[in-house]
Design an enzyme around this catalytic site. Structure first.
Site, PDB file in Angstrom:
ATOM      1  N   ASN A   8      15.842 -18.742  -5.059  1.00 32.70           N
ATOM      2  CA  ASN A   8      14.947 -19.857  -5.393  1.00 32.70           C
ATOM      3  C   ASN A   8      15.806 -20.858  -6.172  1.00 32.70           C
ATOM      4  O   ASN A   8      16.078 -20.650  -7.354  1.00 32.70           O
ATOM      5  CB  ASN A   8      13.764 -19.369  -6.241  1.00 32.70           C
ATOM      6  CG  ASN A   8      12.884 -20.525  -6.675  1.00 32.70           C
ATOM      7  OD1 ASN A   8      13.063 -21.659  -6.231  1.00 32.70           O
ATOM      8  ND2 ASN A   8      11.929 -20.254  -7.551  1.00 32.70           N
ATOM      9  N   TRP A   9      16.220 -21.891  -5.489  1.00 31.58           N
ATOM     10  CA  TRP A   9      17.117 -22.871  -6.141  1.00 31.58           C
ATOM     11  C   TRP A   9      16.389 -23.786  -7.097  1.00 31.58           C
ATOM     12  O   TRP A   9      17.010 -24.551  -7.821  1.00 31.58           O
ATOM     13  CB  TRP A   9      17.834 -23.702  -5.059  1.00 31.58           C
ATOM     14  CG  TRP A   9      18.880 -22.946  -4.315  1.00 31.58           C
ATOM     15  CD1 TRP A   9      19.486 -21.784  -4.710  1.00 31.58           C
ATOM     16  CD2 TRP A   9      19.473 -23.299  -3.053  1.00 31.58           C
ATOM     17  NE1 TRP A   9      20.415 -21.395  -3.764  1.00 31.58           N
ATOM     18  CE2 TRP A   9      20.418 -22.311  -2.744  1.00 31.58           C
ATOM     19  CE3 TRP A   9      19.285 -24.350  -2.159  1.00 31.58           C
ATOM     20  CZ2 TRP A   9      21.187 -22.354  -1.576  1.00 31.58           C
ATOM     21  CZ3 TRP A   9      20.037 -24.398  -0.999  1.00 31.58           C
ATOM     22  CH2 TRP A   9      20.983 -23.404  -0.712  1.00 31.58           C
ATOM     23  N   LYS A  10      15.067 -23.760  -7.076  1.00 28.63           N
ATOM     24  CA  LYS A  10      14.281 -24.637  -7.957  1.00 28.63           C
ATOM     25  C   LYS A  10      14.750 -26.084  -7.777  1.00 28.63           C
ATOM     26  O   LYS A  10      15.099 -26.472  -6.665  1.00 28.63           O
ATOM     27  CB  LYS A  10      14.380 -24.144  -9.406  1.00 28.63           C
ATOM     28  CG  LYS A  10      14.031 -22.643  -9.508  1.00 28.63           C
ATOM     29  CD  LYS A  10      13.871 -22.153 -10.902  1.00 28.63           C
ATOM     30  CE  LYS A  10      13.493 -20.669 -10.870  1.00 28.63           C
ATOM     31  NZ  LYS A  10      13.226 -20.111 -12.177  1.00 28.63           N
ATOM     32  N   HIS A  94       4.419 -20.115  -7.848  1.00 28.81           N
ATOM     33  CA  HIS A  94       5.470 -19.806  -8.822  1.00 28.81           C
ATOM     34  C   HIS A  94       4.968 -20.157 -10.219  1.00 28.81           C
ATOM     35  O   HIS A  94       4.244 -21.134 -10.399  1.00 28.81           O
ATOM     36  CB  HIS A  94       6.741 -20.600  -8.497  1.00 28.81           C
ATOM     37  CG  HIS A  94       7.915 -20.105  -9.296  1.00 28.81           C
ATOM     38  ND1 HIS A  94       8.114 -20.480 -10.602  1.00 28.81           N
ATOM     39  CD2 HIS A  94       8.931 -19.254  -8.980  1.00 28.81           C
ATOM     40  CE1 HIS A  94       9.205 -19.868 -11.055  1.00 28.81           C
ATOM     41  NE2 HIS A  94       9.719 -19.124 -10.096  1.00 28.81           N
ATOM     42  N   GLU A  96       6.314 -21.567 -12.622  1.00 25.48           N
ATOM     43  CA  GLU A  96       6.634 -22.921 -13.096  1.00 25.48           C
ATOM     44  C   GLU A  96       5.614 -23.927 -12.559  1.00 25.48           C
ATOM     45  O   GLU A  96       5.267 -24.892 -13.236  1.00 25.48           O
ATOM     46  CB  GLU A  96       8.071 -23.281 -12.690  1.00 25.48           C
ATOM     47  CG  GLU A  96       9.072 -22.567 -13.592  1.00 25.48           C
ATOM     48  CD  GLU A  96      10.368 -22.173 -12.921  1.00 25.48           C
ATOM     49  OE1 GLU A  96      10.694 -22.696 -11.846  1.00 25.48           O
ATOM     50  OE2 GLU A  96      11.064 -21.308 -13.496  1.00 25.48           O
ATOM     51  N   GLU A 166       6.985 -11.679 -11.048  1.00 20.61           N
ATOM     52  CA  GLU A 166       7.886 -12.423 -11.922  1.00 20.61           C
ATOM     53  C   GLU A 166       7.242 -12.598 -13.295  1.00 20.61           C
ATOM     54  O   GLU A 166       6.465 -13.544 -13.506  1.00 20.61           O
ATOM     55  CB  GLU A 166       8.182 -13.810 -11.330  1.00 20.61           C
ATOM     56  CG  GLU A 166       8.877 -13.772  -9.993  1.00 20.61           C
ATOM     57  CD  GLU A 166       9.707 -15.036  -9.751  1.00 20.61           C
ATOM     58  OE1 GLU A 166      10.883 -14.901  -9.455  1.00 20.61           O
ATOM     59  OE2 GLU A 166       9.156 -16.139  -9.889  1.00 20.61           O
ATOM     60  N   GLY A 172      14.643 -16.933 -16.432  1.00 16.50           N
ATOM     61  CA  GLY A 172      15.639 -17.799 -17.054  1.00 16.50           C
ATOM     62  C   GLY A 172      15.971 -17.448 -18.492  1.00 16.50           C
ATOM     63  O   GLY A 172      16.551 -18.259 -19.211  1.00 16.50           O
ATOM     64  N   SER A 212      15.546 -13.132 -14.289  1.00 19.76           N
ATOM     65  CA  SER A 212      16.865 -12.771 -14.822  1.00 19.76           C
ATOM     66  C   SER A 212      17.560 -11.673 -14.011  1.00 19.76           C
ATOM     67  O   SER A 212      18.205 -10.781 -14.572  1.00 19.76           O
ATOM     68  CB  SER A 212      16.760 -12.380 -16.306  1.00 19.76           C
ATOM     69  OG  SER A 212      16.320 -13.487 -17.063  1.00 19.76           O
ATOM     70  N   GLY A 233      16.691 -16.753  -9.297  1.00 22.80           N
ATOM     71  CA  GLY A 233      16.865 -18.146  -9.695  1.00 22.80           C
ATOM     72  C   GLY A 233      18.316 -18.439 -10.036  1.00 22.80           C
ATOM     73  O   GLY A 233      19.147 -18.672  -9.155  1.00 22.80           O
ATOM     74  N   GLY A 234      18.649 -18.379 -11.314  1.00 27.92           N
ATOM     75  CA  GLY A 234      19.968 -18.778 -11.809  1.00 27.92           C
ATOM     76  C   GLY A 234      21.135 -18.151 -11.052  1.00 27.92           C
ATOM     77  O   GLY A 234      22.112 -18.844 -10.726  1.00 27.92           O
TER      78      GLY A 234
HETATM   79  P1  13P Z   1      15.866 -16.596 -12.922  1.00 28.87           P
HETATM   80  O1  13P Z   1      16.512 -15.657 -11.936  1.00 28.87           O
HETATM   81  O2  13P Z   1      16.711 -17.782 -13.252  1.00 28.87           O
HETATM   82  O3  13P Z   1      15.370 -15.861 -14.141  1.00 28.87           O
HETATM   83  O4  13P Z   1      14.576 -17.202 -12.203  1.00 28.87           O
HETATM   84  C1  13P Z   1      13.681 -16.336 -11.597  1.00 28.87           C
HETATM   85  C2  13P Z   1      12.715 -17.099 -10.788  1.00 28.87           C
HETATM   86  O5  13P Z   1      11.869 -17.823 -11.307  1.00 28.87           O
HETATM   87  C3  13P Z   1      12.808 -16.994  -9.328  1.00 28.87           C
HETATM   88  O6  13P Z   1      11.702 -17.548  -8.712  1.00 28.87           O
END
Ligand code: 13P
Length: 254
Positions: A8-10, A94, A96, A166, A172, A212, A233-234
């Protein structure tokens, strides 16, 4: 069930950066067999990434979608617009989007139905906040989010559904859930889903863990029978990191 490792590159990567990433992962593809690999790119990078991934087994996903097929919805994106570029999956609900953009359970439900109707594969995201966890409400939150999304849906339509657990406090932060807690949450999710659409439909459901996830800890999650992959994500932003993560996941289950 095939493991799914989804990036998930956001709100990261221009179209050019997405293409550069796709080229890197295509070179490594031979080392990633047996894992379903998915890149969920920003809308603006889907066309270029879709073209770059032509002929590759790596799949393309979007990070959001609107619940109507067309109309006067300024700034929104419809399912058909995603499919045009070979988009197969779409992340829905999600945290966010729930937290920052105000998406509620009812909106997520409408999006899920629209995705299924249009043969896009939803990745339904659920998870509790830190405050909810501290109050001991994790199970209740997961049950509420899952039932709001699935109750009354045709079991055949949800076959093969992907749900991502999640926990909001793990996203994050570098503070991943413990594998035992992720497994317990996956059980709660599956039981809640079974109450909505029946046990048979849930047998084909994959539960991912997200929050994470790194190349170092992925193995401890995918080794669990309850967890069928990860939403990353990251650690998905750099091609090398993401490739190493997929390889570590493969090794943990082989
Ligand atoms: P991180 O891997 O950066 O914690 O993000 C997780 C996420 O929100 C994937 O959708």
């Amino acid at each position: 069930m095939e493991m799914l490792i989804a990036a998930n590159w956001k709100m990261h990567k221009t179209a050019a950066e997405a293409v550069a990433f796709c080229e890197r992962i295509k070179v490594a593809e031979g080392r990633l067999t047996g894992v379903e690999v998915l890149l969920c790119a920003p809308f603006t990078a889907l066309a270029a990434a879709g073209k770059a991934l032509e002929g590759s087994t790596v799949k393309l996903g979007a990070q959001n979608m609107f619940w109507e097929e067309k109309g006067a919805f300024t700034g929104e994106i419809a399912p058909l617009m995603l499919q045009e570029f070979g988009t197969e999956y779409v992340i829905l609900g999600h945290s966010e989007r729930r937290r920052i953009m105000g998406e509620d359970d009812a909106m997520v439900r409408r999006k899920l139905e629209t995705a299924l109707r249009n043969r896009l594969k939803p990745i339904l995201c659920v998870g509790e906040t830190e405050a909810e966890q501290e109050r001991g409400e994790t199970d209740a939150v997961l049950e509420r989010q899952v039932s709001a999304a699935l109750k009354g849906l045709d079991p055949a339509a949800v076959a093969g559904l992907v749900v991502a657990y999640e926990p909001v406090w793990a996203i994050g932060t570098g503070k991943a859930a413990s594998p035992a807690d992720a497994a317990a949450a996956a059980e709660v999710i599956k039981s809640a889903a079974a109450r909505c659409v029946g046990a048979a439909a849930v047998e084909t459901m994959r539960v991912l863990y997200g929050g994470s996830v790194t190349p170092a800890n992925i193995g401890s999650f995918v080794a669990l029978p309850q967890i069928h992959g990860a939403l990353v994500g990251g650690a998905s932003l750099e091609a090398d990191s993401f490739i190493n993560l997929i390889i570590a996941a493969r090794e943990a289950v082989s």
